[in-house]
Structures are given as structure tokens and as C-alpha cells.
Design a protein around this motif. Structure first.
Motif, PDB file in Angstrom:
ATOM      1  N   TYR A 199       0.829  -1.209   0.000  1.00 23.41           N
ATOM      2  CA  TYR A 199       0.000   0.000   0.000  1.00 23.41           C
ATOM      3  C   TYR A 199       0.865   1.262   0.000  1.00 23.41           C
ATOM      4  CZ  TYR A 199      -3.140   3.572   1.999  1.00 23.41           C
ATOM      5  OH  TYR A 199      -3.850   4.721   2.232  1.00 23.41           O
ATOM      6  N   ARG A 200       1.885   1.258   0.843  1.00 24.95           N
ATOM      7  CA  ARG A 200       2.790   2.413   0.928  1.00 24.95           C
ATOM      8  C   ARG A 200       3.470   2.684  -0.399  1.00 24.95           C
ATOM      9  NH1 ARG A 200       7.762   2.304   0.640  1.00 24.95           N
ATOM     10  NH2 ARG A 200       7.839   0.061   1.022  1.00 24.95           N
ATOM     11  N   GLU A 201       3.923   1.641  -1.058  1.00 25.74           N
ATOM     12  CA  GLU A 201       4.618   1.820  -2.329  1.00 25.74           C
ATOM     13  C   GLU A 201       3.671   2.332  -3.414  1.00 25.74           C
ATOM     14  OE1 GLU A 201       7.829   2.357  -4.381  1.00 25.74           O
ATOM     15  OE2 GLU A 201       7.941   1.445  -2.383  1.00 25.74           O
ATOM     16  N   LEU A 202       2.411   1.874  -3.378  1.00 24.32           N
ATOM     17  CA  LEU A 202       1.443   2.291  -4.389  1.00 24.32           C
ATOM     18  C   LEU A 202       1.019   3.743  -4.217  1.00 24.32           C
ATOM     19  CD1 LEU A 202      -0.862  -0.867  -4.563  1.00 24.32           C
ATOM     20  CD2 LEU A 202       0.720  -0.065  -6.320  1.00 24.32           C
ATOM     21  N   TYR A 203       0.762   4.158  -2.989  1.00 26.71           N
ATOM     22  CA  TYR A 203       0.225   5.490  -2.743  1.00 26.71           C
ATOM     23  C   TYR A 203       1.299   6.534  -2.435  1.00 26.71           C
ATOM     24  CZ  TYR A 203      -4.688   4.112  -2.771  1.00 26.71           C
ATOM     25  OH  TYR A 203      -5.929   3.667  -3.148  1.00 26.71           O
ATOM     26  N   TYR A 204       2.381   6.126  -1.788  1.00 26.93           N
ATOM     27  CA  TYR A 204       3.402   7.085  -1.366  1.00 26.93           C
ATOM     28  C   TYR A 204       4.652   7.054  -2.248  1.00 26.93           C
ATOM     29  CZ  TYR A 204       0.816   7.856   2.993  1.00 26.93           C
ATOM     30  OH  TYR A 204      -0.145   8.190   3.914  1.00 26.93           O
TER      31      TYR A 204
ATOM     32  N   LYS B   7       6.306   9.765   5.134  1.00 23.69           N
ATOM     33  CA  LYS B   7       7.161  10.085   3.994  1.00 23.69           C
ATOM     34  C   LYS B   7       7.687  11.499   4.151  1.00 23.69           C
ATOM     35  CE  LYS B   7       7.605  10.294  -1.017  1.00 23.69           C
ATOM     36  NZ  LYS B   7       6.962  10.092  -2.349  1.00 23.69           N
ATOM     37  N   SER B   8       8.984  11.665   3.951  1.00 19.59           N
ATOM     38  CA  SER B   8       9.628  12.973   4.004  1.00 19.59           C
ATOM     39  C   SER B   8      10.287  13.247   2.664  1.00 19.59           C
ATOM     40  CB  SER B   8      10.683  13.023   5.122  1.00 19.59           C
ATOM     41  OG  SER B   8      10.090  12.789   6.387  1.00 19.59           O
ATOM     42  N   VAL B   9      10.186  14.499   2.207  1.00 15.27           N
ATOM     43  CA  VAL B   9      10.800  14.889   0.934  1.00 15.27           C
ATOM     44  C   VAL B   9      11.600  16.164   1.152  1.00 15.27           C
ATOM     45  CG1 VAL B   9       9.034  13.818  -0.513  1.00 15.27           C
ATOM     46  CG2 VAL B   9       8.727  16.182   0.254  1.00 15.27           C
ATOM     47  N   SER B  10      12.581  16.359   0.288  1.00 18.27           N
ATOM     48  CA  SER B  10      13.402  17.555   0.365  1.00 18.27           C
ATOM     49  C   SER B  10      13.878  17.902  -1.042  1.00 18.27           C
ATOM     50  CB  SER B  10      14.606  17.333   1.287  1.00 18.27           C
ATOM     51  OG  SER B  10      15.446  18.473   1.275  1.00 18.27           O
ATOM     52  N   SER B  11      13.565  19.128  -1.486  1.00 20.70           N
ATOM     53  CA  SER B  11      14.025  19.592  -2.795  1.00 20.70           C
ATOM     54  C   SER B  11      15.194  20.554  -2.659  1.00 20.70           C
ATOM     55  CB  SER B  11      12.868  20.279  -3.539  1.00 20.70           C
ATOM     56  OG  SER B  11      12.348  21.360  -2.787  1.00 20.70           O
ATOM     57  N   GLY B  12      15.789  20.554  -1.488  1.00 25.33           N
ATOM     58  CA  GLY B  12      16.916  21.434  -1.216  1.00 25.33           C
ATOM     59  C   GLY B  12      17.011  21.686   0.268  1.00 25.33           C
ATOM     60  N   PRO B  13      18.056  22.345   0.706  1.00 21.98           N
ATOM     61  CA  PRO B  13      18.226  22.586   2.152  1.00 21.98           C
ATOM     62  C   PRO B  13      17.155  23.490   2.748  1.00 21.98           C
ATOM     63  CG  PRO B  13      19.847  23.833   0.875  1.00 21.98           C
ATOM     64  CD  PRO B  13      19.159  22.921  -0.083  1.00 21.98           C
ATOM     65  N   LYS B  14      16.452  24.275   1.909  1.00 19.03           N
ATOM     66  CA  LYS B  14      15.463  25.220   2.408  1.00 19.03           C
ATOM     67  C   LYS B  14      14.030  24.831   2.057  1.00 19.03           C
ATOM     68  CE  LYS B  14      18.623  29.167   2.355  1.00 19.03           C
ATOM     69  NZ  LYS B  14      18.828  30.564   1.880  1.00 19.03           N
ATOM     70  N   SER B  15      13.838  23.675   1.449  1.00 18.21           N
ATOM     71  CA  SER B  15      12.490  23.228   1.084  1.00 18.21           C
ATOM     72  C   SER B  15      12.310  21.781   1.515  1.00 18.21           C
ATOM     73  CB  SER B  15      12.257  23.367  -0.423  1.00 18.21           C
ATOM     74  OG  SER B  15      12.294  24.720  -0.828  1.00 18.21           O
ATOM     75  N   THR B  16      11.499  21.570   2.545  1.00 16.75           N
ATOM     76  CA  THR B  16      11.276  20.229   3.074  1.00 16.75           C
ATOM     77  C   THR B  16       9.795  20.022   3.342  1.00 16.75           C
ATOM     78  OG1 THR B  16      11.605  20.961   5.361  1.00 16.75           O
ATOM     79  CG2 THR B  16      13.553  20.154   4.175  1.00 16.75           C
ATOM     80  N   GLY B  17       9.403  18.771   3.392  1.00 15.81           N
ATOM     81  CA  GLY B  17       8.020  18.439   3.702  1.00 15.81           C
ATOM     82  C   GLY B  17       7.926  17.038   4.278  1.00 15.81           C
ATOM     83  N   SER B  18       6.910  16.808   5.102  1.00 18.21           N
ATOM     84  CA  SER B  18       6.710  15.475   5.674  1.00 18.21           C
ATOM     85  C   SER B  18       5.224  15.229   5.891  1.00 18.21           C
ATOM     86  CB  SER B  18       7.465  15.324   7.003  1.00 18.21           C
ATOM     87  OG  SER B  18       6.950  16.216   7.978  1.00 18.21           O
ATOM     88  N   TRP B  19       4.849  13.979   5.720  1.00 17.04           N
ATOM     89  CA  TRP B  19       3.470  13.528   5.927  1.00 17.04           C
ATOM     90  C   TRP B  19       3.522  12.343   6.881  1.00 17.04           C
ATOM     91  CZ3 TRP B  19      -1.478  14.445   3.382  1.00 17.04           C
ATOM     92  CH2 TRP B  19      -2.441  13.476   3.649  1.00 17.04           C
ATOM     93  N   ASP B  20       2.802  12.434   8.003  1.00 19.01           N
ATOM     94  CA  ASP B  20       2.733  11.343   8.973  1.00 19.01           C
ATOM     95  C   ASP B  20       1.275  10.939   9.152  1.00 19.01           C
ATOM     96  OD1 ASP B  20       5.585  11.327  10.715  1.00 19.01           O
ATOM     97  OD2 ASP B  20       5.102  13.233   9.773  1.00 19.01           O
ATOM     98  N   SER B  21       0.984   9.662   8.934  1.00 23.63           N
ATOM     99  CA  SER B  21      -0.360   9.131   9.151  1.00 23.63           C
ATOM    100  C   SER B  21      -0.328   8.156  10.323  1.00 23.63           C
ATOM    101  CB  SER B  21      -0.873   8.403   7.909  1.00 23.63           C
ATOM    102  OG  SER B  21      -1.214   9.312   6.890  1.00 23.63           O
ATOM    103  N   ILE B  22      -1.265   8.339  11.259  1.00 23.72           N
ATOM    104  CA  ILE B  22      -1.374   7.465  12.428  1.00 23.72           C
ATOM    105  C   ILE B  22      -2.811   6.974  12.504  1.00 23.72           C
ATOM    106  CG2 ILE B  22      -1.077   7.283  14.931  1.00 23.72           C
ATOM    107  CD1 ILE B  22       0.761   9.775  14.731  1.00 23.72           C
ATOM    108  N   HIS B  23      -3.023   5.691  12.250  1.00 27.64           N
ATOM    109  CA  HIS B  23      -4.364   5.105  12.230  1.00 27.64           C
ATOM    110  C   HIS B  23      -4.480   4.087  13.371  1.00 27.64           C
ATOM    111  CE1 HIS B  23      -5.035   6.818   8.203  1.00 27.64           C
ATOM    112  NE2 HIS B  23      -3.790   6.434   7.941  1.00 27.64           N
ATOM    113  N   VAL B  24      -5.200   4.446  14.413  1.00 25.95           N
ATOM    114  CA  VAL B  24      -5.388   3.570  15.569  1.00 25.95           C
ATOM    115  C   VAL B  24      -6.777   2.943  15.474  1.00 25.95           C
ATOM    116  CG1 VAL B  24      -5.363   3.384  18.080  1.00 25.95           C
ATOM    117  CG2 VAL B  24      -3.926   5.092  16.936  1.00 25.95           C
TER     118      VAL B  24
END
Length: 273
Positions: A108-113, A137-154
Motif C-alpha cells: 500500500y505504501r509503495e502504491l500510494y506514497y 514520507k519525508s521529501v526535500s528539494s533542497g536545504p530550504k524546502s522540506t516536507g513530511s506527511w505522517d499518518s497514524i491510524h489507531v
């Protein structure tokens, strides 16, 4: 005057601070009220941390649900790091389901993320079982541009005759930071929590019930993530775009005035017909 509950006050304070700094803020808060450590750690969603399994060399995610004291259990080896002598483990049947769930959500992670890390942890309940599905998933397009997505499903799964009652609580933590000379600094951080309950069919046979549980949990998580993803894009980012457009027009003011005049003229001419 009624006294204020320290736990409620702590949660209220954390909600008012920048979500990007939840982890250091929580650490500072715990140093002030150490008696609330367990309650706050189990109640406050933090950006997920990574660790590497010593036995399988695969990365896995850390959270309060695979923690025992200061040790964390790997979903790949079922071992704690640092090692514990009296640790809590899922039952043999539940561990078998946990392995299957980790394999399913890895796909699932590989398909969607198209990258990132996933981990699934199960634990026993008196009338069923519970678990958590973690995706990061964390992404970085340079030292000044970063992003992260965290999903927690309980989730909780309460067994019934030929069906199971599922209760899912999902939290998404989003963090995007960008900085350059033309744009300046932009920091978009926040979290969203949604909940759903559903009764879904489960076979009576052990093998069939294990398969159905994995399928049902996967379906619930997939539908919830799609809803929250669309809500973030259409409502939150859409609203932010509207606010920016109201503050500063993209086109020149003269052009905007002409467009409004033409629009008003068309409405007037149509109303006279």
C-alpha cells in the motif's frame, strides 16, 4: 473557583503551539509535570521517528504503541531495542496477523506514497484486538524546502457473530517549509483527526477471519486517507488560496475593475430580457 486539571491544561497548551514543534514542546512540558508522562505520551500525536531493525536491517516507525519503557519493538523481528526481559508481545495468532498486515501495508505504501516507511503493530484486547497503522514520507528539494506527511491510524476490532465492529481514529500530521529570496519563508504545519466506526463481515474459520481482518482494516485506512487527503487539498489549501487572493490580487487593479464592469454589464443585459 474549581481547580484546573493539569492534564487538560497541558493538552490545551499544546494545541495552541506550533504543531511543527510538538515534540520539543512536549518534552519541555514533561520536564515540568513528570507525573503526566504516560498520559501525555499516549494522548499527544507526534511526528513519527525512524529506527532501523538490527536483525532485518529494515527501517520501522516509533510511537507509543510499540514502546515499552524506553524500548521499542520492531515489526520485522518482533524484538525490542534495547532488549527487555519482561516485555509485552502480541499472542501467536495476532503476531501472525501483524506480519501479514505489515506485508500488505508495505505494498500500500509503495502504491500510494512511492517511498517512505510503514509499520503496523497489533495488541490483544479482552474481546478482540487493537492496532495501529503508521505511514511516513519525508521529501526535500533542497536545504530550504522540506516536507513530511505522517499518518497514524489507531483501530479497535471487537469480535461478533460473523462480523466485527471496527473503530478507527486517524490523524494526519503535515509539515511543509519553503524558503527563498523571492518568496521569503513559508511554514505550513498542522494536523487533522477524524474517526469512523463500521461493522464488516468476517469468516468464522481462523484462516478466513485473519484474511478478512487484514482486508477490512486496509479498506478502512485507504478510504480514510483518501478523504483526509482530499479534505486537505480542497478545503484547507483551497481556503488558504482564497484568503491570499483576497489580500493581494494577481492581476492589476485596473484589469480587475474592467473585468467586474464587463461581468456586471452582462448580468444587467440578461436581466432586461
Amino acid at each position: 473557583m474549581a481547580s484546573t486539571d493539569p492534564f487538560d491544561s497541558s493538552l490545551d497548551l499544546l494545541r495552541r503551539l506550533n504543531p511543527k514543534n510538538t515534540t520539543p514542546n512536549l518534552s519541555s512540558l514533561l520536564s515540568l509535570v513528570p507525573d503526566l508522562t504516560e498520559d501525555l505520551l499516549s494522548s499527544v500525536d507526534q511526528p513519527l521517528l525512524l529506527a532501523r531493525c538490527a536483525k532485518s536491517s529494515r527501517e520501522y516507525l516509533l510511537c507509543d504503541y510499540n514502546r515499552d519503557g524506553d524500548s521499542y519493538r520492531s515489526p520485522w523481528s518482533n524484538e525490542y531495542t534495547p532488549a527487555l526481559t519482561d516485555a509485552t508481545f502480541p499472542s501467536e495468532r495476532l503476531r501472525k496477523m501483524e506480519i501479514a498486515a505489515n506485508q500488505a501495508f508495505d505494498v500500500y505504501r509503495e502504491l500510494y506514497y512511492e517511498g517512505g516507511v510503514s509499520s503496523v503493530y497489533f495488541w490483544n484486547l479482552d474481546d478482540g484486538f487493537a492496532g495501529v497503522v503508521l505511514l511516513k514520507k519525508s521529501v526535500s528539494s533542497g536545504p530550504k524546502s522540506t516536507g513530511s506527511w505522517d499518518s497514524i491510524h489507531v483501530f479497535e476490532a471487537i469480535d461478533g457473530p460473523r462480523q466485527c465492529h471496527y473503530k478507527l481514529t486517524s490523524t494526519v500530521i503535515l509539515n511543509m517549509v519553503s524558503s527563498d529570496e523571492g518568496l521569503g519563508e513559508m511554514d505550513l504545519s498542522g494536523n487533522m483527526t477524524r474517526q469512523v466506526e463500521s461493522d464488516l463481515p468476517v469468516e468464522d474459520t481462523p484462516a478466513g477471519s485473519e484474511r478478512d481482518h487484514i482486508s477490512n482494516i486496509g479498506k478502512l485506512v485507504e478510504e480514510m486517507e483518501l478523504k483526509m487527503r482530499n479534505l486537505l487539498q480542497e478545503v484547507y489549501f483551497g481556503k488558504a488560496k482564497d484568503v491570499v487572493a483576497d489580500l493581494r490580487s494577481v492581476s492589476a487593479l485596473s484589469q480587475t475593475s474592467r473585468d467586474r464592469a464587463v461581468h456586471q454589464e452582462m448580468i444587467t443585459s440578461m436581466s432586461k430580457r
